[in-house]
Design a protein around this motif. Structure first.
Motif, mmCIF file in Angstrom:
data_model
loop_
_atom_site.group_PDB
_atom_site.id
_atom_site.type_symbol
_atom_site.label_atom_id
_atom_site.label_comp_id
_atom_site.label_asym_id
_atom_site.label_seq_id
_atom_site.Cartn_x
_atom_site.Cartn_y
_atom_site.Cartn_z
ATOM 1 N N ARG A 1 0.994 -0.971 0.177
ATOM 2 C CA ARG A 1 -0.713 0.032 -0.357
ATOM 3 C C ARG A 1 0.569 0.909 0.201
ATOM 4 N N LEU A 2 0.732 2.383 -1.083
ATOM 5 C CA LEU A 2 1.199 3.273 -1.667
ATOM 6 C C LEU A 2 0.659 4.495 -1.132
ATOM 7 N N TRP A 3 1.500 4.814 0.039
ATOM 8 C CA TRP A 3 1.187 6.407 0.390
ATOM 9 C C TRP A 3 1.997 7.603 -0.080
ATOM 10 N N ALA A 4 1.371 8.542 -0.447
ATOM 11 C CA ALA A 4 2.225 9.566 -0.639
ATOM 12 C C ALA A 4 1.939 11.098 0.236
ATOM 13 N N VAL A 5 2.842 11.668 0.681
ATOM 14 C CA VAL A 5 2.745 12.608 0.808
ATOM 15 C C VAL A 5 3.559 13.623 0.870
ATOM 16 N N LEU A 6 2.503 14.737 -0.019
ATOM 17 C CA LEU A 6 3.626 16.155 -0.379
ATOM 18 C C LEU A 6 3.886 17.399 0.000
ATOM 19 N N GLU A 7 4.736 17.614 0.460
ATOM 20 C CA GLU A 7 4.970 19.090 1.108
ATOM 21 C C GLU A 7 5.138 20.359 -0.442
ATOM 22 N N PRO A 8 3.853 20.725 -0.927
ATOM 23 C CA PRO A 8 4.740 21.786 -2.339
ATOM 24 C C PRO A 8 4.838 22.781 -1.744
ATOM 25 N N ARG A 9 6.684 23.377 -2.371
ATOM 26 C CA ARG A 9 7.057 23.707 -2.048
ATOM 27 C C ARG A 9 7.925 24.141 -2.729
ATOM 28 N N SER A 10 8.379 23.463 -4.179
ATOM 29 C CA SER A 10 9.343 23.995 -5.143
ATOM 30 C C SER A 10 8.210 25.081 -5.540
ATOM 31 N N ASN A 11 8.874 25.838 -6.533
ATOM 32 C CA ASN A 11 8.176 27.635 -6.857
ATOM 33 C C ASN A 11 7.197 27.303 -7.602
ATOM 34 N N LEU B 1 0.409 11.789 -8.966
ATOM 35 C CA LEU B 1 -0.595 11.642 -7.020
ATOM 36 C C LEU B 1 -1.598 10.449 -7.349
ATOM 37 N N SER B 2 -2.420 10.004 -8.006
ATOM 38 C CA SER B 2 -3.544 9.211 -8.606
ATOM 39 C C SER B 2 -2.522 7.897 -8.592
ATOM 40 N N LEU B 3 -1.198 7.893 -8.715
ATOM 41 C CA LEU B 3 -0.858 6.838 -8.648
ATOM 42 C C LEU B 3 -0.031 5.783 -7.718
ATOM 43 N N ALA B 4 -0.962 6.680 -6.303
ATOM 44 C CA ALA B 4 -0.140 6.168 -5.150
ATOM 45 C C ALA B 4 -1.995 5.640 -4.628
ATOM 46 N N ASP B 5 -1.762 5.162 -3.385
ATOM 47 C CA ASP B 5 -3.478 4.830 -2.567
ATOM 48 C C ASP B 5 -3.602 5.595 -1.784
ATOM 49 N N TRP B 6 -2.854 6.037 -1.296
ATOM 50 C CA TRP B 6 -3.607 7.088 -0.126
ATOM 51 C C TRP B 6 -2.751 8.571 -0.329
ATOM 52 N N ILE B 7 -2.981 9.318 -0.147
ATOM 53 C CA ILE B 7 -2.479 10.552 -0.827
ATOM 54 C C ILE B 7 -2.812 11.568 0.306
ATOM 55 N N VAL B 8 -1.594 12.509 1.123
ATOM 56 C CA VAL B 8 -1.882 13.327 1.898
ATOM 57 C C VAL B 8 -1.404 14.750 1.395
ATOM 58 N N LEU B 9 -1.500 16.005 1.343
ATOM 59 C CA LEU B 9 -1.107 17.005 1.459
ATOM 60 C C LEU B 9 -1.199 18.241 2.440
ATOM 61 N N ALA C 1 -11.356 11.134 -8.643
ATOM 62 C CA ALA C 1 -10.334 9.927 -9.613
ATOM 63 C C ALA C 1 -10.670 8.942 -8.709
ATOM 64 N N GLY C 2 -11.221 8.788 -7.177
ATOM 65 C CA GLY C 2 -11.125 7.633 -6.741
ATOM 66 C C GLY C 2 -10.371 7.687 -6.055
ATOM 67 N N LYS C 3 -9.475 8.658 -5.229
ATOM 68 C CA LYS C 3 -8.332 8.024 -4.290
ATOM 69 C C LYS C 3 -8.995 9.038 -2.728
ATOM 70 N N ASP C 4 -8.152 8.474 -2.099
ATOM 71 C CA ASP C 4 -8.663 9.007 -0.532
ATOM 72 C C ASP C 4 -7.283 9.446 -0.887
ATOM 73 N N ALA C 5 -7.837 10.898 -0.384
ATOM 74 C CA ALA C 5 -7.029 12.442 0.045
ATOM 75 C C ALA C 5 -7.217 13.199 1.184
#
Length: 476
Positions: free
Chosen positions: A362-372, A387-395, A422-426
């Motif tokens: 189970r793949l989680w993506a935890v993203l901090e939008p930081r780059s310019n 991000l939809s390639l992950a199962d769970w996404i946290v921003l 898109a059917g993702k848990d976010a």
């Protein structure tokens, strides 16, 4: 003659590396920054280079002989204003690299929107392995990250090869052209060309213009090794005055990747050179993008005369780069990955590689939008797709959102809504502490957490493992 050289913004990846090179040349080096975080803070501490925090005019007393102004520094910075008022000599990182290190050497430059740090590290390691038999190939290098094989991001030798990561970002407040325009490559790798750095480039055409100008610096006797899967790359190399060799999956390419497969976290593939069988390569990393990076490095090295056996040995023993698919911890069955995310394409390739390396997890993506680029709304649709390639996404909340014009700001709420559609848990959570508290109870054995940021992310790389360790202790 030894000089006292002070670097304003020393904790940037390239600036810290330059500090190390200058120290190796015998200069006394000091620096300053607003905040320091690994891996560059660790590197500078190891080198015993003093880093003053925060910025202050007192950091320039007594006056240094020369000041290097980092490209993130702008008018209003107290040290920069003091330098200008006192007329202390100053220059940029890229200008100094050219003046101090490239004269009389063979400049090998790796450029592109994605993959240049890893590819530069691969090429440096290839030359290092080759130098065991041929000392004249021992490389100097400057990389925008810590290469694990060397445990450093820089090296200085008396030999000719100097391997450089060519950054398309601007040079300094007084020089808005790309840093790579100062490096005058004898040979060049061009990995990808996409719109990025939305704070300094107006659109894709401006980005392409920068890369076209870089290609135009390569002499007729030189070579360009260019990715074959991008129309933008093709356009940028179309008017080169030197030989251009293409690499990738196109059957007609000079360096054609064939029979790529992944096994136990390793990549194995064959290369056809101008249609003929050339080598079977193995890399202890997963991901199509890493096979492409390795092929580019192999192609440039082979064309410069490096022996095939050294290339294969180096790639088989390559140890990656810090903050590129780096396993930071495995705690209570949960694998925590650190990756230097700066663009939707890079995020997509990272998550694809993790899918291949950890099948069934189970793949989680935890993203901090930081780059310019990620802090702006230019790639919202592409970001959702990646991000939809992950199962769970946290921003996390957008880093320094207030510094972006309101009309240009990424709307993380809209991003989360798009992922849900898109059917993702976010979920959207304000900061690292909130993310750790929310996801730690949900993580289970076998899960993989990809933490995606090009900064320190408020210490989440340490906080999440600690929280999982506490959870395990309570349970035991």
């Amino acid at each position: 003659m030894q000089k006292h050289i002070h670097l304003i913004g020393i904790c940037g990846t390239a600036m810290a590396s330059l500090a190390g090179l200058l120290q190796l040349k015998g200069h006394r080096v000091t620096g300053s920054d607003q905040a320091a975080y690994p891996p560059m803070s660790d590197l500078l501490r190891k080198l015993k280079i003093p880093v003053a925090q925060p910025f202050s005019a007192e950091n320039l007393t007594p006056h240094p002989d020369l000041v290097i102004v980092g490209n993130a520094m702008s008018r209003g910075n107290v040290e920069l204003e003091y330098v200008l008022d006192q007329r202390i000599p100053f220059t940029s990182l890229a200008e100094l690299i050219h003046a101090e290190f490239l004269t009389g050497r063979e400049s090998l430059v790796i450029a592109g929107t994605h993959g240049k740090t890893t590819t530069t590290s691969m090429l440096a390691w290839i030359y290092e392995v080759a130098s065991r038999k041929h000392r004249e190939l021992a490389p100097s290098f400057l990389i925008g990250g810590v290469a694990e094989n060397f445990k450093t991001s820089f090296q200085l030798r008396e030999t000719r090869p100097f391997i450089l990561e060519g950054d398309e970002y601007d040079t300094a407040f007084f020089d808005k052209g790309p840093k790579f325009m100062h490096y005058f490559p004898d040979a060049l790798i061009l990995t990808h060309v996409e719109f990025d750095h939305a704070d300094i480039y107006r659109d894709l055409d401006q980005v392409k213009t920068a890369f076209k100008r870089l290609v135009n610096l390569v002499p007729q006797r030189g070579r360009v090794v260019a990715f074959d899967g991008s129309a933008n790359v093709s356009e940028c190399v179309s008017k080169a005055f030197c030989a251009v060799e293409r690499y990738g999956f196109a059957p007609e390419s000079d360096w054609h990747i064939d029979d790529l497969r992944f096994r136990d976290g390793r990549s194995i593939w064959k290369i056809l050179r101008k249609g003929d069988s050339w080598a079977e390569l193995e890399l202890p990393m997963a991901g199509e993008h890493n096979a492409l990076n390795a092929t580019a490095a192999a192609a440039l090295a082979a064309g410069q005369g490096v022996e095939d056996a050294a290339i294969a040995e180096a790639l088989a023993t390559f140890e990656s780069v810090k903050r590129r698919l780096e396993v930071r911890a495995v705690v209570d069955g949960v694998t925590i990955i650190d990756d230097f995310a700066h663009h939707p394409t890079a995020i997509r390739e990272t998550l694809k590689a993790l899918r291949g390396a950890y099948p069934g997890a189970r793949l989680w993506a935890v993203l901090e939008p930081r780059s310019n680029t990620l802090r702006r709304n230019v790639f919202e649709r592409e970001l959702i797709d990646s991000l939809s390639l992950a199962d769970w996404i946290v921003l996390a909340g957008v880093y320094k959102l207030e510094s972006i014009p309101e009309s240009e700001r990424l709307q993380p709420e809209a991003l989360v809504e798009g992922l849900k559609q898109a059917g993702k848990d976010a979920a959207l959570l304000p900061n690292a502490d909130a993310i750790v508290e929310a996801i730690a109870p949900e993580l289970g054995a076998g899960d993989v957490v990809a933490i995606l940021s090009n900064g320190g992310f408020d210490g989440i790389y340490e906080k999440l493992p600690q929280r999982l360790e506490q959870r395990a202790l309570v349970r035991s």
